[in-house]
Design an enzyme around this catalytic site. Structure first.
Site, PDB file in Angstrom:
ATOM      1  N   HIS A 217       0.823  -1.203   0.000  1.00  0.00           N
ATOM      2  CA  HIS A 217       0.000   0.000   0.000  1.00  0.00           C
ATOM      3  C   HIS A 217       0.858   1.253   0.000  1.00  0.00           C
ATOM      4  O   HIS A 217       0.382   2.345   0.277  1.00  0.00           O
ATOM      5  CB  HIS A 217      -0.924   0.021   1.215  1.00  0.00           C
ATOM      6  CG  HIS A 217      -1.790  -1.175   1.300  1.00  0.00           C
ATOM      7  ND1 HIS A 217      -1.451  -2.277   2.049  1.00  0.00           N
ATOM      8  CD2 HIS A 217      -2.969  -1.463   0.711  1.00  0.00           C
ATOM      9  CE1 HIS A 217      -2.392  -3.200   1.919  1.00  0.00           C
ATOM     10  NE2 HIS A 217      -3.315  -2.731   1.114  1.00  0.00           N
ATOM     11  N   GLY A 399      -7.206  10.817   4.005  1.00  0.00           N
ATOM     12  CA  GLY A 399      -8.034  11.952   3.598  1.00  0.00           C
ATOM     13  C   GLY A 399      -9.025  11.585   2.519  1.00  0.00           C
ATOM     14  O   GLY A 399     -10.196  11.965   2.573  1.00  0.00           O
ATOM     15  N   GLY A 401     -10.200   8.551   1.817  1.00  0.00           N
ATOM     16  CA  GLY A 401     -11.213   7.651   2.349  1.00  0.00           C
ATOM     17  C   GLY A 401     -12.240   8.364   3.211  1.00  0.00           C
ATOM     18  O   GLY A 401     -13.445   8.090   3.115  1.00  0.00           O
ATOM     19  N   SER A 442     -10.741   3.201   9.279  1.00  0.00           N
ATOM     20  CA  SER A 442     -11.487   4.405   9.640  1.00  0.00           C
ATOM     21  C   SER A 442     -12.931   4.311   9.203  1.00  0.00           C
ATOM     22  O   SER A 442     -13.843   4.703   9.941  1.00  0.00           O
ATOM     23  CB  SER A 442     -10.818   5.640   9.027  1.00  0.00           C
ATOM     24  OG  SER A 442      -9.564   5.871   9.608  1.00  0.00           O
ATOM     25  N   ARG A 538      -1.563   0.086  10.382  1.00  0.00           N
ATOM     26  CA  ARG A 538      -0.440  -0.011   9.459  1.00  0.00           C
ATOM     27  C   ARG A 538       0.758   0.818   9.891  1.00  0.00           C
ATOM     28  O   ARG A 538       1.890   0.545   9.490  1.00  0.00           O
ATOM     29  CB  ARG A 538      -0.877   0.449   8.056  1.00  0.00           C
ATOM     30  CG  ARG A 538      -1.843  -0.504   7.391  1.00  0.00           C
ATOM     31  CD  ARG A 538      -2.228   0.008   6.030  1.00  0.00           C
ATOM     32  NE  ARG A 538      -3.268  -0.840   5.446  1.00  0.00           N
ATOM     33  CZ  ARG A 538      -3.949  -0.513   4.363  1.00  0.00           C
ATOM     34  NH1 ARG A 538      -3.716   0.630   3.765  1.00  0.00           N
ATOM     35  NH2 ARG A 538      -4.874  -1.329   3.895  1.00  0.00           N
ATOM     36  N   ASP A 551      -1.599  11.987  14.748  1.00  0.00           N
ATOM     37  CA  ASP A 551      -2.285  10.877  14.096  1.00  0.00           C
ATOM     38  C   ASP A 551      -3.352  11.399  13.146  1.00  0.00           C
ATOM     39  O   ASP A 551      -4.142  12.279  13.508  1.00  0.00           O
ATOM     40  CB  ASP A 551      -2.943   9.989  15.155  1.00  0.00           C
ATOM     41  CG  ASP A 551      -3.713   8.855  14.535  1.00  0.00           C
ATOM     42  OD1 ASP A 551      -3.091   7.972  13.927  1.00  0.00           O
ATOM     43  OD2 ASP A 551      -4.955   8.870  14.634  1.00  0.00           O
ATOM     44  N   GLY A 553      -6.112   9.950  12.008  1.00  0.00           N
ATOM     45  CA  GLY A 553      -7.471   9.658  12.468  1.00  0.00           C
ATOM     46  C   GLY A 553      -7.902  10.562  13.597  1.00  0.00           C
ATOM     47  O   GLY A 553      -9.050  11.022  13.653  1.00  0.00           O
TER      48      GLY A 553
END
Length: 572
Positions: A217, A399, A401, A442, A538, A551, A553
């Site tokens: 990824h 961002g 997602g 998320s 990850r 972070d 999130g």
């Protein structure tokens, strides 16, 4: 870079549609992914694989006789949602049970586990095999923490062949887990990959250098080294893999192995052949008997320049399963006999009705819609910034997602408002839409959080501060239970818990007062995550890289809470 695209936000969707048309002899589109067009003479266990898009031929290219029964296809580098996995599995099930196969990433685990629970609740026997072959992502003593990369091909091929033999679900799951236990992979990258519409790659490697231990990824490698010759790289890859043999092998000279040399997207086949020649010489010198090797693009990462080498150690049970016939769009060996799915075989799509709510509940639904409209705006403004935060130690898609999820949630809430539904329904359906569209960790966590909010507030009222405090507490519990994170793990929980406490403490003064007290607390908590090391997701293998960076999130949650407060104040 990705040169051919229309709307970057719909790239994965359009790619999946084109794939299904191009390979209609093998696959048929189903909600959430693709399933086999063909069926075997007798029903057998359905192997359902899946993960984010951007890795072709994984995962959809492996759907066909002798391999996978179906593939759940998430957005670019984002896990498929639980709803996608569930829908695909139901379409693939032939009454013999379902085996879910996927790489060991937090979002995939969360969503596939939720789908497995739903399947079992429906009476469908279901088991899971996690692919954990990446030796760079955790030491041998923590193999359960390792990522899944190119070794998935071997695991899925063995499982698909066992299923085709008619073995029961527990036996198919057993041999798949054994295959995973005997598989090791190491990769390197010479350059990063770029998402459609993005102006810069997710990460870069200095000229003349390579990143060792990259993820599929775009996760950065664990170290850098000068770009070697093909012979030198072969030595580095082979030596690292031979240093970690299965427990029943005392020396490499005793072993039979499948060698899989995989191109990540930009390394040409001729280069791979040069490298494989050197790999084969090294393995021959070590006394390893190579069985039916594979060289090519098997698990890619868009346009990443890189390669990985996988060794899959065989035994008398695994070898014939690897050699067995298979026929898929991207992987073929031998000859298989099949039929086709009759017209109308696709699984029906279920829709749900929205019940009319009292006036107060309809006002609450409109408030949910307006808050989500603000979320769409804020996430659109900050998507690139959130992606850069995520790329420090992750895959850089946070961002994108979040924006996709918020857009889908806003549309779902709008449908509830148009139908006269209430607050709880708007929150629940918005949560389902967010999880389904955003995918990933998320997406799943926002989905369970919004749904928990909706379950508490219900449809009859426009909830007051006390009810909202209970709902926030329920959402916090649901997110913690689903994700397993706690305060200090450098996740959104580091913001959510102090926000919950501050909101509850100030709730007696009303919802606006509680937000005014709690949002600054959340913003300070988000900034404070910069000092933490990640212990989940990850980013965990690259923890030191993220020190000094908040972070993503936690940051996005704080941004959305500020947007909620601004919306409430503007409407006052």
């Amino acid at each position: 870079m990705t040169r051919l695209a229309n709307d970057p936000a719909r790239f994965a969707e359009e790619s999946a549609a084109g794939f299904a048309r191009a390979f209609g002899a093998w696959v048929r589109p189903v909600p959430g992914g693709v399933a086999r067009r063909t069926v075997e003479p007798a029903p057998h266990v359905a192997l359902v694989v899946g993960g984010g898009s951007g890795h072709y031929p994984a995962f959809a290219g492996l759907v066909g006789p002798g391999l996978a029964s179906a593939a759940a296809m998430g957005d670019l580098f984002a896990s498929p949602s639980a709803q996608q996995v569930y829908s695909v599995a139901r379409a693939a099930d032939r009454g013999r049970g379902v085996l879910l196969g996927y790489g060991n990433y937090a979002g995939d685990v969360l969503n596939f586990d939720q789908a497995q629970a739903r399947l079992r609740a429906d009476g469908v026997p279901c088991e899971t095999v996690l692919v954990t072959d990446d030796i760079s992502s955790a030491p041998p003593g923590d193999r359960a923490l390792r990522r899944g990369i190119a070794g998935g091909l071997f695991v899925y091929k063995v499982a698909g062949a066992a299923a085709a033999e008619g073995r029961p679900l527990d036996e198919v799951a057993r041999v798949a887990r054994r295959a995973n236990d005997r598989t090791r992979t190491l990769g390197v990258a010479f350059g990063g990959c770029t998402l459609p519409g993005a102006g810069e790659p997710l990460f870069t490697v200095p000229a003349g250098r390579m990143a060792v231990g990259m993820g599929i990824h775009g996760e950065p490698g664990i170290e850098e080294a000068d770009v070697p010759t093909a012979d030198e790289l072969a030595g580095r890859l082979v030596d690292a893999l031979l240093a970690e043999l299965p427990e029943d092998l005392t020396a490499a000279r005793d072993g039979r192995a499948v060698a899989i040399l995989n191109g990540l997207g930009a390394v040409k086949y001729e280069e791979l052949f040069v490298l494989y020649g050197a790999v084969a010489e090294r393995l021959d010198a070590a006394g390893v008997h190579i069985v039916e090797p594979e060289v090519g693009e098997l698990v890619t990462s868009l346009d990443m320049a890189g390669v990985s080498l996988t060794l899959c150690w065989l035994d008398d049970e695994l070898e014939p399963l690897w050699r067995a016939a298979a026929d898929t769009p991207a992987y073929r060996k031998g000859t298989v006999a099949t039929g086709t799915v009759p017209a109308g075989g696709e699984a029906p799509v279920r829709t749900r009705e929205i019940e009319s709510a009292p006036e107060a509940g309809r006002r609450g639904a409109a408030a949910v819609r307006d808050a989500l409209a603000a979320a769409v705006r804020v996430l659109g403004e900050h998507a690139d910034h959130l992606g850069r935060l995520d790329a420090v130690a992750g895959d850089g898609d946070h961002g994108i997602g979040m924006r996709r999820g918020a857009e889908a949630a806003f549309e779902a809430a709008g449908r509830v408002v148009a139908a006269g539904g209430g607050t709880g329904t708007a929150l629940r359906l918005a949560g389902d839409a967010w999880a389904d569209r955003a995918g990933g960790t998320s997406g799943a966590l926002w989905g369970v959080g919004l749904r928990a909010l909706g379950e508490v507030v219900g449809d009859r009222d426009e909830p007051a501060a006390a009810a909202l405090a209970l709902a926030v507490a329920a959402a916090t519990d649901a997110i913690v239970d689903a994700g397993g994170a706690k305060v200090g793990d450098k996740t959104m929980v580091d913001v959510l818990v102090p926000f919950r406490d501050a909101f509850e403490a100030a709730a007696a003064g009303g919802a606006r007062t509680a937000l005014e007290a709690a949002v600054p607390v959340a913003e300070r908590a988000a900034r404070a995550t910069a000092a933490l090391l990640p212990r989940k997701g990850r980013a965990r293998p690259h923890g030191e890289r993220s020190r000094g960076t908040p972070d993503p999130g936690a940051t996005s949650l704080a941004l959305l809470l500020r947007a909620l407060l601004d919306t409430v104040e503007a409407q006052a």
